[in-house]
Design a protein around this motif. Sequence first.
Motif, PDB file in Angstrom:
ATOM      1  N   PHE A  22       0.825  -1.200   0.000  1.00 18.89           N
ATOM      2  CA  PHE A  22       0.000   0.000   0.000  1.00 18.89           C
ATOM      3  C   PHE A  22       0.868   1.261   0.000  1.00 18.89           C
ATOM      4  N   LEU A  23       1.887   1.305   0.854  1.00 17.66           N
ATOM      5  CA  LEU A  23       2.748   2.487   0.921  1.00 17.66           C
ATOM      6  C   LEU A  23       3.510   2.699  -0.386  1.00 17.66           C
ATOM      7  N   THR A  24       3.958   1.612  -1.001  1.00 16.84           N
ATOM      8  CA  THR A  24       4.651   1.727  -2.286  1.00 16.84           C
ATOM      9  C   THR A  24       3.713   2.278  -3.354  1.00 16.84           C
ATOM     10  N   LEU A  25       2.518   1.734  -3.419  1.00  9.67           N
ATOM     11  CA  LEU A  25       1.526   2.209  -4.388  1.00  9.67           C
ATOM     12  C   LEU A  25       1.158   3.666  -4.110  1.00  9.67           C
ATOM     13  N   ALA A  26       0.957   4.021  -2.854  1.00 14.42           N
ATOM     14  CA  ALA A  26       0.602   5.396  -2.501  1.00 14.42           C
ATOM     15  C   ALA A  26       1.716   6.359  -2.876  1.00 14.42           C
TER      16      ALA A  26
END
Length: 125
Positions: free
Chosen positions: A114-118
């Motif tokens: 999620f953090l990578t995508l965000a």
Amino acid sequence: MSYPRPQSPNMQNYRPQLTSVMSIGHRLSGVALSLLAFGLAAWLVAGAAGPVAFDYAQAAMRSNAGRVMLVLAPLAVFYHLCNGIRHLIWDSVHAFELRNIYVGGWVVVIVSLFLTLALWIWVLT
């Protein structure tokens, strides 16, 4: 004819578990981050060396391998960070029950993705 039995632990005798895969992933992400630090230093040195050297460095980053590295680098950072926090929780003698170990492992994987995508959504907008 008798064959010698494999000595334990032999990875071929065990089914990969979330905990073992995450442990290997944590080590690999640490190695990747070390190599990425050298790449960042080389990029900074190229920038200080002048426009010709910096153009070569930028061309390397625009290559397919460079783009893959740029996409995977934040994943390595976030995975290593989240798994490190998980280990700090374990160091405080919490979440050692088997169910909590697996829940924590999946939380690390999901939060890292999620953090990578965000981050990439934020960078590209």
